[in-house]
Structures are given as C-alpha cells and as structure tokens.
Enzyme design. Sequence first.
Site, PDB file in Angstrom:
ATOM      1  N   SER A  64       0.792  -1.238   0.000  1.00  0.00           N
ATOM      2  CA  SER A  64       0.000   0.000   0.000  1.00  0.00           C
ATOM      3  C   SER A  64       0.820   1.282   0.000  1.00  0.00           C
ATOM      4  O   SER A  64       0.256   2.358  -0.150  1.00  0.00           O
ATOM      5  CB  SER A  64      -0.946   0.009   1.189  1.00  0.00           C
ATOM      6  N   LYS A  67       0.288   3.434  -2.939  1.00  0.00           N
ATOM      7  CA  LYS A  67      -0.891   4.311  -3.071  1.00  0.00           C
ATOM      8  C   LYS A  67      -0.515   5.793  -3.039  1.00  0.00           C
ATOM      9  O   LYS A  67      -1.240   6.630  -3.565  1.00  0.00           O
ATOM     10  CB  LYS A  67      -1.907   3.959  -1.972  1.00  0.00           C
ATOM     11  N   TYR A 191      -4.330  -2.653  -9.835  1.00  0.00           N
ATOM     12  CA  TYR A 191      -4.153  -2.500  -8.384  1.00  0.00           C
ATOM     13  C   TYR A 191      -3.193  -3.557  -7.809  1.00  0.00           C
ATOM     14  O   TYR A 191      -2.268  -3.239  -7.056  1.00  0.00           O
ATOM     15  CB  TYR A 191      -5.529  -2.563  -7.693  1.00  0.00           C
ATOM     16  N   TYR A 243      -4.342   3.513   8.125  1.00  0.00           N
ATOM     17  CA  TYR A 243      -5.665   2.917   8.357  1.00  0.00           C
ATOM     18  C   TYR A 243      -6.204   3.345   9.711  1.00  0.00           C
ATOM     19  O   TYR A 243      -6.076   4.507  10.092  1.00  0.00           O
ATOM     20  CB  TYR A 243      -5.613   1.383   8.221  1.00  0.00           C
ATOM     21  N   VAL A 261       1.252  -3.662   3.855  1.00  0.00           N
ATOM     22  CA  VAL A 261       1.269  -4.939   4.570  1.00  0.00           C
ATOM     23  C   VAL A 261       2.524  -5.784   4.286  1.00  0.00           C
ATOM     24  O   VAL A 261       2.713  -6.826   4.898  1.00  0.00           O
ATOM     25  CB  VAL A 261       0.000  -5.809   4.335  1.00  0.00           C
TER      26      VAL A 261
END
Length: 309
Positions: A64, A67, A191, A243, A261
């Site tokens: 991630s 992103k 993705y 998060y 992760v």
Amino acid sequence: MDRLQHVLDEIAEEAAAQDDRGLVAQYIPELAKVDPKQFGIAVALPDGRVLTAGNAATAFSIQSVSKVFTLSLALGKLGDSLWTRVGREPSGNPFNSIVQLEQEKGRPRNPFINAGAIAVADLILSGHEPREAIGEIVRFIRYLADDDAVRIDERVAASETAHGDRNASLAHFMRSFGTVTHPVDHVLGVYFHQCAIAMNCRQLARAGLFLACQGRNPLTSSQVVTAHRARRINAIMLMCGHYDGSGEFAYRVGLPGKSGVGGGILAIAPGTASIAVWSPGLDPVGNSKLGSTALEQLTKRMQWSVFGS
Ligand code: GLU
C-alpha cells in the site's frame, strides 16, 4: 551528518535485538513466506545523500505504500476532479473494510484504504489497456527513485490475484455506484500489480523525496507536483496513511507516513528528509511493528516530528 548515521545504526541494532516483531501478513501467501527477522532503514536528504542501516538494500513488496505514488500520478492526470470520486477523511476502519462504502454510496473515504486506491487505479486506467497503466505506474516510480531497477514481483501479483476476493468485492460494489467504471478484472490487475512493486529502502526513500522538497525531485531537478499539492498529499498521509492506526502513528511518530502490509513505511519530514523503513512483522492493525517503533525513535532523537520535540 555523523549524528544521523549514528542514530540509524543504533536504531538498527535495537531492532535486531527485538524478539517481538509482530506477524508477517498471512492473507497473501507470497508475503507469508518472508523472513520476519529483517529490518532496514534509509533516509534520503534533499542534497542527494542517502544514509542507511540494516537490510536497506533488500527489496520487499511495497504494497500500500504504492498508493502514495498512484495518488500523485492520478492527481497529475486529473487534477482536483479526482476528489469527486474519492474522499480525504480518515476511515477509522481496517484497510479492506466494506462497511462505510454502502453508507457513503460507493465513495471511498480516502485514497489510501483499499477501496480508495482501487478507485484511483480505475482513474489511471482511463484511456489505457491494463498493461499500459501498469507500465505508467512503474515508469513513474522509477523516475522518482531515479532507478530503473524498480520492478514488479510477478509472484506476489499472482498470489494476490488468486486470493483477492475481498478486493474484488470492493471493486464490484463500487462499480455498482459508478465509482469504478472499467471492468473489475482490469482495475484489479492494475491494483494488484502496483501493490506487487518491489523496492528496497534506499529506492523507496529516494522516490518519496519530492514530498519532502515541496514537490520537487532534487535528484532530477524536476517539479513532480506543485508545492501546494505536495503539502496536501502529506496531509492525507498524516491523517489516513495507517488505516485505523493513523491516530496512533501521528501520536507516536508525528510525521506524514504510509504503510503497507509488506512491512514497509514511507515517512516524510517536510523540508528535511524522506525516510523508508522495512520490517515484515505487522501489528494487529496491519502496520509494521518494528518500523513504527524505529520511526518513533528516529523522530524523537532527531527532533523531526512536525509537531516539535
Ligand atoms: N495489496 C494489499 C491488499 O489489497 C494492500 C494492503 C496494504 O498494504 O495495506 O490487501
């Protein structure tokens, strides 16, 4: 500068002595194989130097953290109209949660939760075949890192694709609201491949340097995004980058950051440094356990928190 190198060496030594390293992500089988005993850290400075300690040359799955780069790329293509598709508020929910999506009519809370990043991947896909969009993302990151060795780990991409039911659910759900416009398998193809990009700490710290330098990449002397946009991307990293652990990260570390992760974290000390840290074991919210501790120690010892000492 000796002091910074000394601090990094100390932090790597402390990490090596830790027994409680958290748990390596299990839901992507390729990531579950990674040795949890690894730790690397790199600090890229505006003058071009990169200081490192530990396993800073070992490539890992950035997951991630990608992103941040896809958001920067998509903002460059679409400008602020991107925000009609995705919000910019913390979610307070786990990274792959679907609950808010129904209440909020398919518009993800922010671009850093999975749903938001899938919506951004859909935007990058516009006018492209999936392979071209993936190529554009990789080229962008290579350019930011000033390193053509950045690559996709196809085994990780395949592993995520084979176990991607949750992300497929998010994408289908958003497609029913028009937030996702392309075929779901194309969007997920983009993705999963962006998440499967492999980089080491040195490359990742260099790739994030534009965010510490008002949108300018000092390695290539190019303006990647405007200073104004860099400030805003940093703000979203601070509020949403971890998060439902974002508040805790701001409290302990005090820097904009984005975790993945795979155990990587990119953190930005605006005007001062871009920092990449990696340790594969995660805390219960999915953020690198030793990576967070290392950043907490670094900001404390260097007084780099945006909130002061
Ligand atoms: N590729 C991962 C997923 O979609 C990214 C999650 C993360 O790094 O937080 O589940």
